[in-house]
Design a protein around this motif. Sequence first.
Motif, mmCIF file in Angstrom:
data_model
loop_
_atom_site.group_PDB
_atom_site.id
_atom_site.type_symbol
_atom_site.label_atom_id
_atom_site.label_comp_id
_atom_site.label_asym_id
_atom_site.label_seq_id
_atom_site.Cartn_x
_atom_site.Cartn_y
_atom_site.Cartn_z
ATOM 1 N N MET A 1 26.381 -28.553 -76.158
ATOM 2 C CA MET A 1 24.934 -29.364 -76.596
ATOM 3 C C MET A 1 23.889 -28.801 -75.821
ATOM 4 S SD MET A 1 25.078 -30.537 -79.563
ATOM 5 C CE MET A 1 23.417 -30.084 -80.208
ATOM 6 N N ILE A 4 22.662 -25.313 -76.003
ATOM 7 C CA ILE A 4 21.702 -25.183 -77.377
ATOM 8 C C ILE A 4 20.531 -25.783 -76.959
ATOM 9 C CG2 ILE A 4 21.614 -25.803 -79.542
ATOM 10 C CD1 ILE A 4 24.671 -25.956 -79.936
ATOM 11 N N LEU A 8 16.882 -24.025 -77.158
ATOM 12 C CA LEU A 8 15.854 -24.257 -77.828
ATOM 13 C C LEU A 8 14.692 -24.353 -77.189
ATOM 14 C CD1 LEU A 8 17.121 -26.822 -80.345
ATOM 15 C CD2 LEU A 8 15.919 -24.635 -80.953
ATOM 16 N N LEU A 11 13.511 -20.854 -76.578
ATOM 17 C CA LEU A 11 12.928 -20.051 -77.783
ATOM 18 C C LEU A 11 11.461 -20.757 -77.908
ATOM 19 C CD1 LEU A 11 15.872 -19.714 -80.188
ATOM 20 C CD2 LEU A 11 14.157 -18.271 -79.879
ATOM 21 N N PHE A 15 8.141 -18.800 -78.769
ATOM 22 C CA PHE A 15 7.522 -19.048 -79.731
ATOM 23 C C PHE A 15 5.849 -19.136 -79.315
ATOM 24 C CE2 PHE A 15 5.745 -21.913 -83.207
ATOM 25 C CZ PHE A 15 5.327 -20.984 -83.897
ATOM 26 N N TYR B 8 19.626 -28.462 -85.160
ATOM 27 C CA TYR B 8 19.193 -27.508 -84.148
ATOM 28 C C TYR B 8 19.106 -25.922 -84.781
ATOM 29 C CZ TYR B 8 19.131 -30.596 -80.402
ATOM 30 O OH TYR B 8 18.977 -31.713 -79.327
ATOM 31 N N VAL B 11 15.993 -25.802 -86.872
ATOM 32 C CA VAL B 11 14.806 -25.530 -85.939
ATOM 33 C C VAL B 11 14.762 -24.036 -85.515
ATOM 34 C CG1 VAL B 11 13.921 -26.196 -83.992
ATOM 35 C CG2 VAL B 11 14.870 -27.969 -85.334
ATOM 36 N N LEU B 12 15.908 -23.713 -85.066
ATOM 37 C CA LEU B 12 16.219 -22.419 -84.632
ATOM 38 C C LEU B 12 15.576 -21.207 -85.765
ATOM 39 C CD1 LEU B 12 18.835 -21.543 -82.039
ATOM 40 C CD2 LEU B 12 17.850 -19.631 -83.460
ATOM 41 N N ILE B 15 11.951 -21.335 -86.388
ATOM 42 C CA ILE B 15 11.190 -20.700 -85.216
ATOM 43 C C ILE B 15 11.232 -19.310 -85.412
ATOM 44 C CG2 ILE B 15 11.107 -19.949 -82.712
ATOM 45 C CD1 ILE B 15 12.039 -23.040 -82.355
ATOM 46 N N LEU B 16 12.216 -18.840 -85.732
ATOM 47 C CA LEU B 16 12.577 -17.188 -85.883
ATOM 48 C C LEU B 16 11.684 -16.804 -87.098
ATOM 49 C CD1 LEU B 16 16.414 -16.725 -84.931
ATOM 50 C CD2 LEU B 16 14.373 -15.797 -83.757
#
Lengths: 189, 202
Positions: A1, A4, A8, A11, A15, B8, B11-12, B15-16
């Motif tokens: 977890m 991840i 995130l 990421l 972004f 999650y 969300v991922l 974003i992509l």
Amino acid sequence: MKIIKIGLIVLAFMFFAGSSHAAELTPAKGDTFPDITLSMTEKASEKEYLGLSGKGSFRISQIKAELLILEIFSMYCPYCQKEAPIVNELYQLINKREDLKNKIRIIGVGAGNNPFEVDIFRNQYNIQFPLFSDESYSVHKSVGEVRTPYFFVIKKTGDKKNTIIYSKVGSIQDPKQFLDMISEESGLK
Amino acid sequence: MFSKNHFYFYVLAGILALLYSSTIAYGASEQFKGKIYNTGMLKPVDSKTKLKPGMKAPDFTLPSVSGEKISLSNFLGKKNVVISFVPAAWTPVCSDQWPGYNIAKSLFEKNAAVLIGITVDNIPTLFTWTKEMGELWFPVLSDFYPHGSVAKKYGVLRSSGTTERALFVIDKKGIIRYIDVHDINKRPGLETLMKELEKLEK
């Protein structure tokens, strides 16, 4: 977890870093134009026209002019193709004006075009002013990914250097009226 | 825990998706503003051609936008031929690929080559779409009915019924010399094509 979550966060950072380009607004009239970097031209006549020397790259703030007209174009864009003779006419008009010819410079930046593609555009329309390749879209991103053709007119002198006096998408329409308008707006006239 | 994982994941994915969508509008022409259907990102290649360089190019006859019928065999012994399949009218990338070719006429001529554009759209659609590009110097053919039959022969018909973004270079003897079934989302470089043409007999 936890992995991840960390992933995130990474990421999300990617972004936001990426979107800061895309979300960057197009500089408007009254704003300061970003001091973008371009690859140095190899043509001596173009260096002379822009008052530049040396190799590698240069910043547009180094261009010696009172007024800089910058067109974002693409050789693949039909509107830019139709616009090319109009901008050529503007260039000729400026050259004929003794009071303006040493004060105004025009350059074109080919969004996403490599040097080969820029050459095709230059040859097709016999363009005399300098055109630069922006193959990686870096300039295009720094001006908010405008549609093409897009014209900026930048006043390079005065109290507030590099102030934009014109920032619009689409044709400049009548080159003579355009020249009158920008020389008045910039106080050159 | 399971639903959290799902959260999650979404969300991922979001974003992509955002990252992708922000890369599509690059260098769009003002001319086509509001007229282009945004296809989003598509599967890069969705067919497999059996053709290879060295093989004989399958002949075909198709109607062109200007009204005449054009056959590949018309050019046999006379010209090198570049066939440019593009997926569909009024879509991104396609709408600027041909305008680029349109100002490179002299480069094709230098290599004794003609260009033929093909899509699976019908003639009226192609008429309006190519008119928006200005006067094109090369013929644009409609592979509309029987749908995509030429594209099928060349192995570039996608499961959606559009074609790949594909280039075939065929020499004067009718032999395929170069094939580029390109990522449909990207414009093939004109420079690469010209280098291939330069290899051919003039």
